[in-house]
Design an enzyme around this catalytic site. Structure first.
Site, PDB file in Angstrom:
ATOM      1  CB  SER A  97      -0.909   0.012   1.235  1.00  0.00           C
ATOM      2  OG  SER A  97      -1.831  -1.040   1.180  1.00  0.00           O
ATOM      3  CE  LYS A 172      -5.422  -1.066   1.792  1.00  0.00           C
ATOM      4  NZ  LYS A 172      -4.253  -1.947   1.847  1.00  0.00           N
ATOM      5  CE  LYS A 240       2.210   1.865   4.830  1.00  0.00           C
ATOM      6  NZ  LYS A 240       1.349   1.745   3.614  1.00  0.00           N
TER       7      LYS A 240
END
Length: 295
Positions: A97, A172, A240
């Site tokens: 990701s 995502k 993150k």
């Protein structure tokens, strides 16, 4: 049909992907700096490699499962990286990701070296990888995305081509907005149920099929109630991802006040030393200031 696959990154998520690939009869060569993680897959039939280049040498597909774009770049294009060992035409499938901008850059770098690149981040975590039921959102050229499915069909039950390079990573980030806010909503509801004296363990069944029902409710409310903090993900990984969401929102001029608050709560938990804990540990946000964290 068995595929020749290299796996770069055998952590919690990569390890689950690797295990599933081996269980479904694929040939798997593995590289990770953590040799203990590599050994776990070797014990299941995988082959260890001393570098990403060596792992990629005979593979048709190279799957990366890493924590940050900087690490992906080093693994793919650095010294002893994938690009040094992979044959022309090898397809790199990045299941990390990372930021959409970084993905587009890496896809172009791969093309310049005669390689193909598909970004295919995931949703579902390690449990869904082990059962072959991941949800994958793919970005890249249509032919490459279709070809990648030959390897990814072993780990995914839902695979969608979202558009060109970076589109999978953008999707995502949208997924992480929904998950991040969803985790907090379910945790908050769990705490209210506990404080109000309702049998919180019955909430998932009571709400099943209603508008408030969700996969997060069914999986995580029981874990929140029981303080089941077994690790299937990490709070600091959500930080993150939400940081990347905030960056994208600034680029697009999108106002996201709830996501900003969600990111701040996850940062607070990380600052309190809980970054390496599972998302279930967001329940600690609702404990009194004098209570200590326990796992």
């Amino acid at each position: 049909m068995s595929e020749r696959i290299a796996l770069i990154g055998a952590g919690a998520m990569g390890g689950a992907i690797g295990r599933r690939l081996l269980e479904t009869g694929n040939s798997l060569t593995v590289f990770d700096l953590d040799t203990v993680k590599v050994d776990e897959l070797v014990a299941l039939g995988g082959v260890a490699a001393v570098s990403a280049a060596e792992a990629s040498r005979d593979a048709e597909f190279v799957i990366t499962s890493l924590n940050a774009s900087r690490i992906v770049e080093i693994a793919a294009f650095g010294m002893d990286g994938i690009a040094e060992g992979a044959k022309p035409g090898t397809l790199i499938i990045d299941m990390s990701s990372i930021e959409p901008d970084a993905t587009r850059k890496f896809a172009e770098m791969a093309r310049e070296k005669g390689l193909a690149w598909v970004d295919s981040p995931l949703s579902g975590g390690a449990p869904k990888a082990l059962s072959g039921e991941l949800t994958l959102m793919a970005g890249g050229e249509a032919a490459d995305v279709e070809r990648a499915h030959r390897a990814l069909r072993h780990v995914a039950s839902n695979y969608t081509h979202m558009g060109p390079s970076g589109a999978g990573q953008t999707t995502k980030l949208i997924n992480q907005v929904l998950c991040g806010l969803g985790f907090l909503a379910v945790a908050e509801a769990a705490q209210l149920a506990l404080d109000a004296g309702v049998d919180a363990a019955k909430i998932p069944q009571a709400l099943k099929g209603g508008r408030a029902d969700s996969a997060l409710l069914q999986e995580y409310l029981p874990r929140f109630v029981e303080k089941d903090y077994r690790r299937t993900g990490r709070i600091d990984n959500m930080v993150k991802d939400l940081n990347a969401v905030n960056d994208l929102a600034r680029q697009t001029g999108t106002s996201m006040p709830m996501t900003a608050l969600c990111a701040e709560i996850h940062r607070m938990l990380t600052a309190a030393g809980l970054g390496g804990e599972d998302q279930a540990a967001v329940m600690e946000f609702f404990k009194g200031a004098k209570q200590e964290f326990e796992v």
